[in-house]
Design a protein around this motif. Sequence first.
Motif, mmCIF file in Angstrom:
data_model
loop_
_atom_site.group_PDB
_atom_site.id
_atom_site.type_symbol
_atom_site.label_atom_id
_atom_site.label_comp_id
_atom_site.label_asym_id
_atom_site.label_seq_id
_atom_site.Cartn_x
_atom_site.Cartn_y
_atom_site.Cartn_z
ATOM 1 N N LEU A 1 -7.520 8.708 3.020
ATOM 2 C CA LEU A 1 -6.530 9.788 3.011
ATOM 3 C C LEU A 1 -5.830 9.852 1.653
ATOM 4 C CD1 LEU A 1 -5.017 11.977 4.497
ATOM 5 C CD2 LEU A 1 -3.426 10.264 5.310
ATOM 6 N N LEU A 2 -5.446 8.685 1.122
ATOM 7 C CA LEU A 2 -4.802 8.655 -0.199
ATOM 8 C C LEU A 2 -5.744 9.227 -1.261
ATOM 9 C CD1 LEU A 2 -2.347 7.620 -1.886
ATOM 10 C CD2 LEU A 2 -3.779 5.665 -2.407
ATOM 11 N N MET B 1 -14.944 2.037 10.337
ATOM 12 C CA MET B 1 -15.484 1.024 9.421
ATOM 13 C C MET B 1 -14.997 -0.322 9.890
ATOM 14 S SD MET B 1 -15.345 1.918 5.453
ATOM 15 C CE MET B 1 -14.116 3.162 5.559
ATOM 16 N N PHE C 1 -13.999 8.361 10.896
ATOM 17 C CA PHE C 1 -14.959 7.538 10.173
ATOM 18 C C PHE C 1 -14.608 6.082 10.438
ATOM 19 C CE2 PHE C 1 -16.429 5.989 5.853
ATOM 20 C CZ PHE C 1 -17.756 6.016 6.222
ATOM 21 N N VAL D 1 -5.285 21.257 -7.189
ATOM 22 C CA VAL D 1 -4.150 22.176 -7.385
ATOM 23 C C VAL D 1 -3.869 22.343 -8.877
ATOM 24 C CG1 VAL D 1 -1.673 22.441 -7.038
ATOM 25 C CG2 VAL D 1 -3.098 21.723 -5.153
ATOM 26 N N VAL E 1 1.003 9.113 -5.640
ATOM 27 C CA VAL E 1 1.050 10.521 -5.241
ATOM 28 C C VAL E 1 2.181 11.244 -5.971
ATOM 29 C CG1 VAL E 1 1.475 12.066 -3.301
ATOM 30 C CG2 VAL E 1 -0.058 10.128 -3.032
ATOM 31 N N ALA F 1 -6.498 23.868 -1.414
ATOM 32 C CA ALA F 1 -6.416 22.422 -1.648
ATOM 33 C C ALA F 1 -5.721 21.725 -0.483
ATOM 34 C CB ALA F 1 -5.671 22.154 -2.955
ATOM 35 N N ALA G 1 -11.475 11.476 7.940
ATOM 36 C CA ALA G 1 -11.280 10.049 7.668
ATOM 37 C C ALA G 1 -10.906 9.301 8.935
ATOM 38 C CB ALA G 1 -10.197 9.859 6.599
ATOM 39 N N ARG G 2 -10.182 9.962 9.848
ATOM 40 C CA ARG G 2 -9.793 9.283 11.082
ATOM 41 C C ARG G 2 -11.001 9.022 11.984
ATOM 42 N NH1 ARG G 2 -4.735 8.608 11.547
ATOM 43 N NH2 ARG G 2 -4.771 7.934 13.698
ATOM 44 N N SER H 1 -9.983 16.462 5.148
ATOM 45 C CA SER H 1 -10.361 15.081 4.841
ATOM 46 C C SER H 1 -9.623 14.095 5.731
ATOM 47 C CB SER H 1 -10.049 14.754 3.387
ATOM 48 O OG SER H 1 -10.540 15.742 2.550
ATOM 49 N N ALA H 2 -8.334 14.401 6.040
ATOM 50 C CA ALA H 2 -7.569 13.498 6.904
ATOM 51 C C ALA H 2 -8.213 13.419 8.281
ATOM 52 C CB ALA H 2 -6.130 13.994 7.009
ATOM 53 N N GLY I 1 0.956 3.595 -3.102
ATOM 54 C CA GLY I 1 0.401 4.909 -2.758
ATOM 55 C C GLY I 1 1.414 6.008 -3.018
ATOM 56 N N PHE J 1 -8.105 21.394 2.263
ATOM 57 C CA PHE J 1 -9.072 20.335 1.958
ATOM 58 C C PHE J 1 -8.510 18.966 2.326
ATOM 59 C CE2 PHE J 1 -10.182 17.046 -1.080
ATOM 60 C CZ PHE J 1 -11.527 16.908 -0.794
ATOM 61 N N ILE J 2 -7.211 18.741 1.993
ATOM 62 C CA ILE J 2 -6.593 17.444 2.314
ATOM 63 C C ILE J 2 -6.536 17.256 3.826
ATOM 64 C CG2 ILE J 2 -4.458 16.112 2.163
ATOM 65 C CD1 ILE J 2 -3.958 17.373 -0.536
ATOM 66 N N PHE K 1 0.840 -1.213 0.000
ATOM 67 C CA PHE K 1 0.000 0.000 0.000
ATOM 68 C C PHE K 1 0.864 1.248 0.000
ATOM 69 C CE2 PHE K 1 -2.023 3.428 2.348
ATOM 70 C CZ PHE K 1 -3.143 3.628 1.582
ATOM 71 N N VAL L 1 -3.774 26.833 -4.019
ATOM 72 C CA VAL L 1 -2.956 25.738 -3.480
ATOM 73 C C VAL L 1 -3.210 25.594 -1.978
ATOM 74 C CG1 VAL L 1 -0.601 24.951 -3.098
ATOM 75 C CG2 VAL L 1 -1.211 26.016 -5.248
ATOM 76 N N LEU M 1 -4.969 12.488 -3.644
ATOM 77 C CA LEU M 1 -5.034 12.500 -5.112
ATOM 78 C C LEU M 1 -6.017 13.567 -5.591
ATOM 79 C CD1 LEU M 1 -4.978 8.740 -6.124
ATOM 80 C CD2 LEU M 1 -3.212 10.427 -6.468
ATOM 81 N N SER N 1 -9.081 4.229 6.840
ATOM 82 C CA SER N 1 -8.852 5.673 6.704
ATOM 83 C C SER N 1 -7.613 5.973 5.870
ATOM 84 C CB SER N 1 -8.726 6.310 8.078
ATOM 85 O OG SER N 1 -7.672 5.724 8.791
#
Lengths: 162, 100
Positions: B9-10, A114, A112, B20, A14, A98, A109-110, A105-106, A10, A101-102, A6, A95, B14, B5
């Motif tokens: 995150l990935l 599942m 959330f 950007v 990126v 953005a 996501a933590r 989301s981080a 990943g 935003f990341i 991963f 920039v 992306l 998660s």
Amino acid sequence: MEPVLFILFGAIAVCGAIMVVTRKHPMASALYLILTLFAVAALFVLRQAHFLAAVQVIVYAGAVVVLFVFVIMLINVPENRMPVERVTTVRFLGVIAAGLFILESAVLARRFSMPKGPAAEVGTVEAVGRALFTDYLLAFEVTSVLLLSAVIGAIALAKKKI
Amino acid sequence: MIEPSAYLLLSAILFGIGVVGVVTRKNVLIILMSVELMLNGVNVAFVAVGSFLGDAAGGVFAFMVMTVAAAEAAVGLALLIALYRLKETIDITELKVLKW
């Protein structure tokens, strides 16, 4: 084994994505886009989504990016007529937005939660095909109309006289 | 074992890199490629969540996103060719006839 793969794929995805948005010449961007798409296909395999990994390689890398490469070579913009990129306030703020935003989301996501476990067998050809032709049959059929309109639209737009 | 998660995150990274590209670049071709990157980030989230929840809907939605991406690329590039024939430029800041 899964964490190592991963992180590897990943990181490739990126890095490839960063190269896509920073290269000057669109052809370099297109080739890095292929790299990113292959890394994402590898991540799909990691989640046992074999069908989607194959479709990702065939449709994205095989059709969409080839279309991009065709258009880049077809219009063949000379080096001195490439747009000159400059850092303006609006771009800098874009920039930063953005990046925020990341980060956001981080954080989300933590929180959330599942059920985590080994990948369920839902990404195989059989499982996706069964879902596609029973529960989502209408969406699947409407897709054909979407593709038809895209074909007609592309031909009509690219004709000599509109 | 990878946390769900991590995939989200990935996916967000992306998508963010795609944003950007869309807001900072002036080359229309690279903007279209950045849109493809954003759609791909969304696909990562769909596939990962679908497989963690054991629901085939994730794969089906990712499939639909790919279809839309292919259609979008075809129409977008046809528009780009028509524009290049008309204006001889791929600089998005020079394509502003609708602006007043």
